[in-house]
Motif scaffolding. Structure first.
Motif, PDB file in Angstrom:
ATOM      1  N   GLN A   1     -14.242  13.138  -3.657  1.00 47.54           N
ATOM      2  CA  GLN A   1     -12.818  12.892  -3.831  1.00 47.54           C
ATOM      3  C   GLN A   1     -12.009  13.981  -3.147  1.00 47.54           C
ATOM      4  O   GLN A   1     -10.971  13.724  -2.551  1.00 47.54           O
TER       5      GLN A   1
ATOM      6  N   LEU B   1      -1.459   6.260   8.995  1.00 44.72           N
ATOM      7  CA  LEU B   1      -0.671   6.419   7.768  1.00 44.72           C
ATOM      8  C   LEU B   1      -1.211   5.528   6.662  1.00 44.72           C
ATOM      9  O   LEU B   1      -1.433   5.972   5.532  1.00 44.72           O
ATOM     10  N   LEU B   2      -1.452   4.265   6.992  1.00 45.93           N
ATOM     11  CA  LEU B   2      -1.831   3.323   5.958  1.00 45.93           C
ATOM     12  C   LEU B   2      -3.225   3.599   5.429  1.00 45.93           C
ATOM     13  O   LEU B   2      -3.471   3.470   4.230  1.00 45.93           O
TER      14      LEU B   2
ATOM     15  N   ALA C   1      -4.673   6.498   5.343  1.00 49.42           N
ATOM     16  CA  ALA C   1      -4.593   7.703   4.526  1.00 49.42           C
ATOM     17  C   ALA C   1      -3.939   7.407   3.178  1.00 49.42           C
ATOM     18  O   ALA C   1      -4.391   7.886   2.135  1.00 49.42           O
ATOM     19  N   ALA C   2      -2.899   6.590   3.196  1.00 46.99           N
ATOM     20  CA  ALA C   2      -2.220   6.241   1.943  1.00 46.99           C
ATOM     21  C   ALA C   2      -3.172   5.484   1.022  1.00 46.99           C
ATOM     22  O   ALA C   2      -3.235   5.748  -0.180  1.00 46.99           O
ATOM     23  N   ALA C   3      -3.926   4.549   1.607  1.00 46.86           N
ATOM     24  CA  ALA C   3      -4.865   3.786   0.789  1.00 46.86           C
ATOM     25  C   ALA C   3      -5.926   4.709   0.199  1.00 46.86           C
ATOM     26  O   ALA C   3      -6.325   4.560  -0.960  1.00 46.86           O
ATOM     27  N   THR C   4      -6.376   5.667   0.984  1.00 45.42           N
ATOM     28  CA  THR C   4      -7.362   6.616   0.475  1.00 45.42           C
ATOM     29  C   THR C   4      -6.799   7.403  -0.703  1.00 45.42           C
ATOM     30  O   THR C   4      -7.441   7.540  -1.742  1.00 45.42           O
ATOM     31  N   LEU C   5      -5.585   7.894  -0.547  1.00 44.80           N
ATOM     32  CA  LEU C   5      -4.995   8.681  -1.625  1.00 44.80           C
ATOM     33  C   LEU C   5      -4.792   7.824  -2.867  1.00 44.80           C
ATOM     34  O   LEU C   5      -5.023   8.290  -3.992  1.00 44.80           O
ATOM     35  N   ASN C   6      -4.369   6.588  -2.688  1.00 44.14           N
ATOM     36  CA  ASN C   6      -4.228   5.711  -3.843  1.00 44.14           C
ATOM     37  C   ASN C   6      -5.557   5.614  -4.581  1.00 44.14           C
ATOM     38  O   ASN C   6      -5.607   5.690  -5.806  1.00 44.14           O
ATOM     39  N   ASP C   7      -6.605   5.441  -3.810  1.00 47.15           N
ATOM     40  CA  ASP C   7      -7.901   5.250  -4.439  1.00 47.15           C
ATOM     41  C   ASP C   7      -8.390   6.534  -5.107  1.00 47.15           C
ATOM     42  O   ASP C   7      -8.949   6.497  -6.204  1.00 47.15           O
ATOM     43  N   VAL C   8      -8.155   7.660  -4.453  1.00 45.84           N
ATOM     44  CA  VAL C   8      -8.604   8.923  -5.035  1.00 45.84           C
ATOM     45  C   VAL C   8      -7.936   9.140  -6.398  1.00 45.84           C
ATOM     46  O   VAL C   8      -8.583   9.554  -7.351  1.00 45.84           O
ATOM     47  N   PHE C   9      -6.661   8.830  -6.486  1.00 41.37           N
ATOM     48  CA  PHE C   9      -5.945   9.144  -7.718  1.00 41.37           C
ATOM     49  C   PHE C   9      -5.884   8.000  -8.704  1.00 41.37           C
ATOM     50  O   PHE C   9      -5.686   8.208  -9.879  1.00 41.37           O
ATOM     51  N   ASP C  10      -6.035   6.794  -8.219  1.00 41.36           N
ATOM     52  CA  ASP C  10      -5.906   5.669  -9.136  1.00 41.36           C
ATOM     53  C   ASP C  10      -7.184   4.878  -9.286  1.00 41.36           C
ATOM     54  O   ASP C  10      -7.289   4.027 -10.164  1.00 41.36           O
TER      55      ASP C  10
ATOM     56  N   GLY D   1     -10.151   5.863 -10.082  1.00 33.14           N
ATOM     57  CA  GLY D   1     -11.178   6.370 -10.965  1.00 33.14           C
ATOM     58  C   GLY D   1     -12.330   6.962 -10.186  1.00 33.14           C
ATOM     59  O   GLY D   1     -12.237   7.168  -8.983  1.00 33.14           O
TER      60      GLY D   1
ATOM     61  N   ALA E   1      -7.160  12.857   4.039  1.00 30.38           N
ATOM     62  CA  ALA E   1      -6.004  11.955   4.056  1.00 30.38           C
ATOM     63  C   ALA E   1      -4.703  12.745   4.127  1.00 30.38           C
ATOM     64  O   ALA E   1      -3.781  12.387   4.861  1.00 30.38           O
TER      65      ALA E   1
ATOM     66  N   LEU F   1      -1.845  12.576   7.063  1.00 32.75           N
ATOM     67  CA  LEU F   1      -0.426  12.298   6.841  1.00 32.75           C
ATOM     68  C   LEU F   1       0.440  13.426   7.390  1.00 32.75           C
ATOM     69  O   LEU F   1       1.494  13.174   7.970  1.00 32.75           O
TER      70      LEU F   1
ATOM     71  N   ARG G   1     -11.981  13.489   0.579  1.00 31.87           N
ATOM     72  CA  ARG G   1     -11.166  12.328   0.938  1.00 31.87           C
ATOM     73  C   ARG G   1      -9.682  12.669   0.814  1.00 31.87           C
ATOM     74  O   ARG G   1      -8.884  12.348   1.689  1.00 31.87           O
TER      75      ARG G   1
ATOM     76  N   GLY H   1     -16.312   5.054  -2.379  1.00 33.83           N
ATOM     77  CA  GLY H   1     -14.941   5.331  -1.995  1.00 33.83           C
ATOM     78  C   GLY H   1     -14.581   4.763  -0.645  1.00 33.83           C
ATOM     79  O   GLY H   1     -13.828   5.376   0.104  1.00 33.83           O
ATOM     80  N   GLY H   2     -15.109   3.594  -0.324  1.00 29.17           N
ATOM     81  CA  GLY H   2     -14.724   2.942   0.913  1.00 29.17           C
ATOM     82  C   GLY H   2     -15.393   3.494   2.153  1.00 29.17           C
ATOM     83  O   GLY H   2     -15.122   3.049   3.263  1.00 29.17           O
TER      84      GLY H   2
ATOM     85  N   THR I   1       0.831  -1.204   0.000  1.00 28.55           N
ATOM     86  CA  THR I   1       0.000   0.000   0.000  1.00 28.55           C
ATOM     87  C   THR I   1       0.865   1.253   0.000  1.00 28.55           C
ATOM     88  O   THR I   1       0.660   2.181  -0.789  1.00 28.55           O
TER      89      THR I   1
END
Lengths: 310, 310
Positions: free
Chosen positions: A127, B131-132, B134-143, B145, A134, A138, A130, B208-209, A11
């Motif tokens: 989005q 941290l994790l 938030a990171a997962a959220t950002l991944n989802d926001v940007f990757d 769709g 996030a 961080l 979110r 979005g989770g 992740t």
DNA sequence: GCTCCAATGTTGATTGAGTCAATATTTCGA
DNA sequence: TCGAAATATTGACTCAATCAACATTGGAGC
């Protein structure tokens, strides 16, 4: 087999990739900007720390002193920075932006803010919120230092959060069914409707902007007896002394309110809570098997004499 | 004066700075690694897209073709990459890792994973999970769709989340006091305890989770009459059709269960909900002033005939 | 068939980033 | 007083990044 740790690493690495490719451009060299990313970072440090040494900047940005030295020299020849001698220390030189440097920084700021603003505005509301929450998380994780645990009174939404977190955690840790969720929903609805500030109280523990735990103080069936209810500590906040603080705060308040005795109901599987009760001086006064929440559990009643304890 | 937008921009820029200084080292050139960050990124692309052109990699990483060309050339001389002619297109060359390239990549992966793992392990549990997530959220926001809205049934923790979110949002938007929170806690406790799968139902909308909204179908006081209760849409998820989907799903299920009529109780200030009810064919049948939740409100009862509608 | 255009890949040139080593200077503690 | 440590600079080198120029190839349009 992939462990949770492996997934966490993946992740974070994915996040790193996403960041570099999608967000990295945030600070990069906007078309026509007279500053590179590294230069912009140094300029930012020069602006925020009004007088500073080159070495401070190098440490703050984890840059090589050689690179900072050369960049400062370029800035000097461009008339953006002046280095004054430090009368107190001959080896240190005090760097500060000139008028031109201030102007250049302001222009860069304007451009950067506009670019970041455009990125934010380009996202749909869900989005956007979110992303921002996030990002704020961080920032706090890395810049906020160790999360401080604080206790506070109830605010709107707290009852629901207490219900949600307990239901979810006990469902995943002990496989309890939703009877438990409905039970505490009713307990908390009653708590609110019967609330008497001279007899009842409640605390939410917060850490890192989120709920870390909770505890409720409710009058018991007999006069002079208080009930401790719904002690809860978030799994991630365990080992931080949250539970102990909650229990101690609750007991102290019970004494203040004139209670002479305190009781609590729990079930035997909640061993972490049991340790907290024992440590606070509670003793087990009654046990009885019961079928609850889809499992065969053992109900326990614990009691604490508030008059003859420290 | 600083607007919310200004603060959002500042948050994101602070995040950018924090990232560059604290996390940027995640991929950087571990001591003794034979690859720079840029080389590692290109190597990663070569590994994941098994056969690819240099131009593909340049586009994916937003790199200059010149730089990719030179890097590939270095990799070739180091024996890590081979370029085969594309029989179908003479100008394209198919790049792939050699055995040595695969080995080098695997070694790099191991080292990177260990470094990221060490960073994760160095954090206390609360910080780590923050941290994790938030990171997962950002991944989802940007990757991830556009976030897809899905409806699902109840799970542990949902009742509490519904209570928490409604209480918090209506407290901030309409200044309602906590009476509302206690009211819905009791409604939902009753809903659970009286639940009959042939007469009741509930849906959570997710996007979005996270929870985007909710709605409950409950049997009414009179036979053949269903009640629609606790329609809620998250502020950030408004305008995505969540409310309409919830209402339509609820009505369709009521028909399935054989109800002939549907009623709902609301208050007049909830204008967004009102529009949804009107759109679904509900008509206002009764209005009465009432003091609720710390304000003078107007209770409304709406009804929908399920037999004589489309 | 042909021409024009766009894409691909390479090379040259230049500036800055990043790193390492060496050095001069200054302060401060042992 | 001496040596260690910090500060600042310079040299040397490699890679990153960008721009420009160019050769080559395939395809669209005529």
């Amino acid at each position: 087999m992939t462990t949770q740790h492996d997934r966490d690493v993946a992740t974070l690495r994915a996040f790193n990739r996403v960041y570099t490719s999608r967000l990295g451009l945030l600070d990069t060299h906007y078309d026509g900007s007279p500053f590179s990313l590294s230069e912009a970072r140094i300029l930012y440090e020069l602006k925020t720390r009004t007088t500073s040494m080159a070495a401070d900047i190098a440490r703050a940005l984890r840059l090589d002193p050689a690179q900072v030295s050369r960049t400062i020299k370029r800035f000097s020849t461009r008339g953006l920075v002046v280095a004054r001698e430090n009368p107190a220390h001959g080896r240190h030189q005090l760097l500060s932006l000139t008028e031109a440097g201030q102007t250049a920084f302001a222009a860069l700021e304007t451009r950067t803010r506009a670019a970041v603003g455009a990125l934010i505005d380009g996202l749909p509301p869900l989005q956007r919120s979110r992303l921002l929450s996030a990002a704020a998380t961080l920032n706090d994780v890395f810049d906020g230092g160790a999360p401080e645990v604080t206790l506070r009174g109830l605010r709107p939404g707290d009852l629901g959060m207490v219900i949600a977190r307990q239901a979810l955690v006990y469902a995943s840790e002990y496989d309890w069914n939703t009877d438990y969720e409905a039970l505490i929903a009713r307990i908390l609805a009653d708590f609110h409707d019967n609330f008497d500030p001279l007899k009842d109280d409640a605390w939410i523990a917060e850490a890192g902007g989120g709920m870390a735990g909770s505890i409720f103080l409710v009058r018991g069936d007999q006069a002079g007896t208080a009930k401790l209810r719904l002690l809860y500590v978030e799994p991630d906040a365990r080992g931080m002394g949250v539970g102990q603080r909650l229990v101690e705060t609750c007991i102290a308040r019970a004494r203040e309110l004139g209670y002479r005795r305190m009781v609590l109901w729990t079930v035997s599987v909640l061993t972490a809570a049991r340790r907290l009760y024992e440590r606070a001086g509670f003793t087990l006064v009654e046990e009885a098997p019961a079928h609850r929440f889809g499992h065969d559990l053992v109900d326990q009643t614990w009691a604490l004499d508030l008059e003859h304890e420290a």
